[in-house]
Design a protein around this motif. Structure first.
Motif, PDB file in Angstrom:
ATOM      1  N   GLY C  18      -2.083  -4.740  -6.260  1.00 30.51           N
ATOM      2  CA  GLY C  18      -1.912  -3.944  -7.471  1.00 30.51           C
ATOM      3  C   GLY C  18      -0.935  -4.581  -8.427  1.00 30.51           C
ATOM      4  N   LYS C  19      -0.646  -3.854  -9.489  1.00 26.83           N
ATOM      5  CA  LYS C  19       0.226  -4.394 -10.526  1.00 26.83           C
ATOM      6  C   LYS C  19       1.555  -4.882  -9.951  1.00 26.83           C
ATOM      7  N   GLU C  25      -3.122 -11.343  -7.261  1.00 28.24           N
ATOM      8  CA  GLU C  25      -3.656 -11.926  -8.486  1.00 28.24           C
ATOM      9  C   GLU C  25      -4.166 -13.349  -8.235  1.00 28.24           C
ATOM     10  N   ALA C  45      -3.132  -0.334  -4.118  1.00 27.03           N
ATOM     11  CA  ALA C  45      -1.697  -0.053  -4.128  1.00 27.03           C
ATOM     12  C   ALA C  45      -1.371   1.048  -3.134  1.00 27.03           C
ATOM     13  N   LYS C  50      -1.227   4.583  -8.470  1.00 26.88           N
ATOM     14  CA  LYS C  50      -1.057   3.162  -8.765  1.00 26.88           C
ATOM     15  C   LYS C  50      -2.355   2.401  -8.534  1.00 26.88           C
ATOM     16  N   SER C  54      -4.226   0.218 -11.410  1.00 26.74           N
ATOM     17  CA  SER C  54      -4.473  -1.207 -11.196  1.00 26.74           C
ATOM     18  C   SER C  54      -5.959  -1.514 -11.249  1.00 26.74           C
TER      19      SER C  54
END
Lengths: 383, 383, 383, 383
Positions: C18-19, C25, C45, C50, C54
């Protein structure tokens, strides 16, 4: 290994190189390293007092510390144990007179570059040297780095095929701002350095090296000279396009205003069959790229390096030799030539040193750069 | 600049270093470069004939070319112009006897490393040196590279904070296969080199340098030694984990069987505030990485380099100095110490040279490596 | 070139990433680059909110953004267009549960390293994977750099002769001081990272790469682990001596407290006939030194590089490929294996990816390092 | 990080880039990496059959694989889900017609360089682009390397002071001998590449980069072009002296006959206060030398690197990004611009991409080089 016979060092005098000088001390290191020369006399500075002080610090006998080079030439020529060779390490405008005088006295001359501060002097000195029995050795010291000898040898042996490109650069940064030290002072003063600034001080080295390694002559050039620092009277940067004999082309870039560069002399040569790259700041390596094969790192005295490099090397690969060793090679080559001349024996053809003709070409290069730049970068002949 | 006073060079003798020797010639280059020493006597080889031939080639007076070191010690000690210092450049097992004798004669000793070929000799020689008025200088030459001085100075000044890691390696490849040249022969013969192979020949350099730069002592080590080449009687590769004083840790890897490596001596030191990296094959640069800032390339005599480096440098940055210049620094430091001793003046505290105690530690290091490796790499004390 | 058939990308889910996540990523870049995968579902997440945010940012369909991996496994396994593979990019302690579940559902797993946070989980997961029809791919991404493939191929082909030395290091500096960011937080927390700190996070990469390239197994090791930063609960530096199968030896040094090092993963392998050197920060080059010949610089897709490197390269030499391309190679190798499995065709034997057994060995490595270090660096078995 | 919003990728078509093409595949990697584009249509090859085969391999729907670009432009412009942007990746002489057509259709154009194969076309295309609502993006991809953005930013911020020197080179060796592959064929055919050979193919990149980073314009140039390989109809090497706006000078050297060079694009910029050096083959580092301070190595995303570099970086320092990442940055910048245009929002001023005007300048550069070289290297204006 260059050193062969230490039985009797050559008696050496020095003109210039007093306290605070840079290149004079380099010449002394170079003369000492291999033991082929012994400094015994000097006219080291611009005043008798400074000359005495400098000579005493060097351990010279008081009676062989001279007020000026004329006095030294006269007295040393008369001594039975007089100097056999003289090193001339003065600023450019003071090469001509002592060089001419010592040649006329039959004393071998080892002279710093550029040959003279103007073309007229250079031609006269060339004439004098041609007539003299004494040798003239110009300290284009970079020609004596082992891997430069290796490169020259590989080119001569055809390993690169016909040469297409000869690219050199010599980058410094010490004149980025207006400087007021002793070195900067005379090197940016056209009265003392001659009309060339960076082209004379470092460009001539790159020029000489390009020709030495490639075996080619520069026939034409087109130059764009700059003086970036306000008030500077000589060039501090130059871009030069070159046309060599046999169809090769190249460029030469010299600069004294490129921050981050100390003595970035770099040579790249490309032929039909391969390329070579060398950098003075990392001089123990030569990059050799045969076309369509992986590039190889040839190390001084390592696998792939030949006799041309080996005979001017002292220690095993991986133990770096540097600037002083290269400079010392010139002195040892000079010693070999002087001894051959003295004994009337044939000089080993492997011995190389830059000559007065190389010096004349260097001054012609400076002159041509200035002529071209003043004529809007038109192509000019070198001669 | 180290060179200060050339007025009278120190009279130097040499034990070993005849024709075909490697390190003897290195010592002579080093002694000549700065002009502080003059070789005047020698017991250069294992037979009188070889010694005479070698001495003649070096220009020594016939009466100062000796059959053996005992003869040289006796006669030179009696001459009014006798040698003031002696360079001992024999194989390891022949350091002890001449070193002891010359020290006892009050003649300063400049000795190659490792100190001796066994721990007992090392301790005796240390005792002898402590009692002698003569100086003992060990040529751990890498300590005299300018950027090593710079690194030591930065560590001492706290620029790295407390030191955590000291990592060294010294990699060669020349013993990858069984070799039969003169150098390989004695260096792989435990009778002549001592019980250590790579750890003695090159590991001691890395060990010495790690301590010199970090200012720390190795307290414990755990070693895994190998002899990869069949039939080899000494180690040709070693992996060593180190525990230093003050909580620092490190490793030392030395190898003579790592193809592609010539003299890959490399030192990396990391502290709480920054790191330093240096490589012998590119010795004019020191990489300094303050934590969380961009790494900086400090060049010899360039911006960021201080007086500790500058006083053992000769020429401007960008003109490389190398192995011989570093080695010559040891000779020039020795000259400074000898002159201070002769004149009774205080030695400049900036002068550094490796001592007999450093040599003893090196032999203790060799001994500890062998003990640990024989005991399955257990941790052992160094003392 | 790895990319062959873009006609239908593999449907991919993701657990974690997630972020604010780093490695998630990276997996997405890797999955996209060659077009063999399409991310269609995620449990991204630790909270549903979340995860939704994301997933929306990634363009996932709302109904395929899941609250947790159990929900995702259940629902995706039931969809006709459900995910065919899942990427697990959570902290170490959360690899085991989702990996086991997806394997049991017959969904292929692409999992970050180390395999699990403890040895027990690793063994269980290995058992699960052996019984599953689904593939398990561990992202030891460095194995997929083209020049690593080249190196492995050269070793396997005997170009180095019998291997003697395998030396690896992985140096970072980001944990030099106590850090409080998200990445540092879980990586230095033994509850989430497992008992290993630097040895798990980066040491396992160096370990895996050493074995992958050499083709050898580590049989015994002796480790000295350190936690230099006060209060740190896991190692931040480790010195490890290795004994490989077939008599080879080596060392592994990993550090997260070496200022000036970013991701200094470096591998050096030496055999009886030659040596290889590679560095992750300059990954397009492989140095090859055949003993007694000049070292050669082999470039990705350049002369001297073979098919093993070429098939995982995308672009011509001189245009650098980097970390994401190497990582993408793992995804493309995984795609090739998944497609072969789906179609029942034979997998191209050139396809390589790290397996669950490699992961188990990595966790055994961590376990052995800790056991050895706790037992005063004694030699321990790996199994 | 450039990637912000993946919710809906931009629909992309492609002209050229069929099987065997180089640059077309690069564009596809670049379009995929960040997920901002999705290739949905193509006129990929010179015949309908080849186009169909290439499109099928890429997974395009059969009805969106077109026989030629005119057909694609007509049909896609009419579809509600038609392409929003088109990538033009044909040889130089086939940029103009499709670029003009798509611009006229209001479809955004992403076009390879040089802009066109002749100056007339370039001017017309510039006019067309000025009148169009669609964006025109030229893939001078090197402008999007993070450290190039960093360099540009530092120059713009005055960290180098007034710029004096801008030196670029782009060296290759692949045309050292007569080559007969597809890439060599059209690039050395003036009918397809235009009148420039190396100056068009790679010189334009160096030219564009010099201006992009320095923020200066080339006002005059003097060029010496060569065709070293017998029978070659275009230049394969060029030496060019440059006079920039604001008094800066420089040189540009491009070569395709320099053995050992793969893609040696290198930029060096020097100002009154400091220097910068960057090399495409090692693109994650920027060397910054403030005058009279030690040079610093700035790493992508590392200490000393700023937001200009960071926003086009994806991963931590020490994990290399390369050519495809740089190329992808152009696509992501284009996506940002397209989305801003579509939504009528203000474009983030940090977004940079080369425009049609940059392309026109590049073709003017080619034209000026040829004019100068034909006129014996006289200085010519660029316009």
């Amino acid at each position: 290994m260059t050193q062969k016979d230490y039985a009797r060092p050559i008696r050496l005098g020095m003109v210039g190189g007093g306290k605070g000088a840079f290149i004079g001390e380099v010449h002394r290191f170079a003369a000492r390293l291999d033991g082929h020369h012994q400094l015994v006399a000097g006219a080291l500075a611009s005043t008798p007092e400074k000359s005495q002080a400098s000579g005493a610090a060097l351990g010279l006998a008081p009676d062989r510390i001279y007020d000026d080079f004329e006095q030294m030439a006269a007295q040393e020529a008369d001594r039975p144990d007089g100097i056999e060779a003289v090193a001339i390490v003065t600023p450019n405008h003071m090469h001509f007179a002592p060089a001419k005088l010592f040649l006329e006295k039959g004393i071998h001359v080892i002279c710093d570059k550029p040959l003279t501060s103007n073309l007229e002097d250079a031609k006269l000195l060339n004439d004098t040297a041609q007539k003299s029995n004494a040798l003239f050795v110009l300290t284009h010291n970079y020609t004596a780095y082992p891997m430069i000898r290796q490169a020259r040898d590989m080119v001569a042996n055809g390993e690169l095929g016909r040469i297409r490109l000869v690219q050199s650069e010599y980058l410094q940064d010490w004149l980025t701002e207006e400087a007021d030290n002793k070195q900067a002072s005379w090197r940016t003063d056209p009265k003392r350095s001659g009309a060339g600034g960076s082209i004379g001080d470092i460009g001539t080295h790159a020029f000489n090296l390009s020709c030495f390694v490639s075996g080619l002559e520069v026939e034409h050039l087109a130059a764009d000279l700059q003086s970036f620092v306000p008030g500077r009277q000589v060039d501090d940067n130059a871009h030069i396009m070159l046309r060599f004999s046999d169809g090769a082309r190249g460029t030469l870039w010299c600069s004294q205003v490129a921050p981050g560069n100390e003595n970035g002399l770099r040579l790249r040569i490309y032929g039909e069959k391969g390329g070579l790259e060398w950098a003075q700041e990392d001089p123990n390596y030569l990059w050799y790229a045969p076309f369509s094969e992986p590039p190889r790192k040839i190390t001084r005295n390592g696998p792939g390096a030949g006799e041309a490099a080996g005979r001017v090397s002292r220690i095993p690969p991986g133990h770096p030799e540097g600037y002083l060793e290269g400079f010392a090679n010139i002195y040892s080559e000079a010693a070999a030539a002087i001894r051959a001349a003295q004994s009337g024996t044939k000089l080993d053809p492997a011995v190389h040193f830059p000559t007065v003709q190389d010096g004349l070409k260097g001054v012609q290069f400076i002159d041509a750069c200035i002529r071209s730049s003043q004529n809007n970068s038109s192509w000019v002949d070198l001669a």
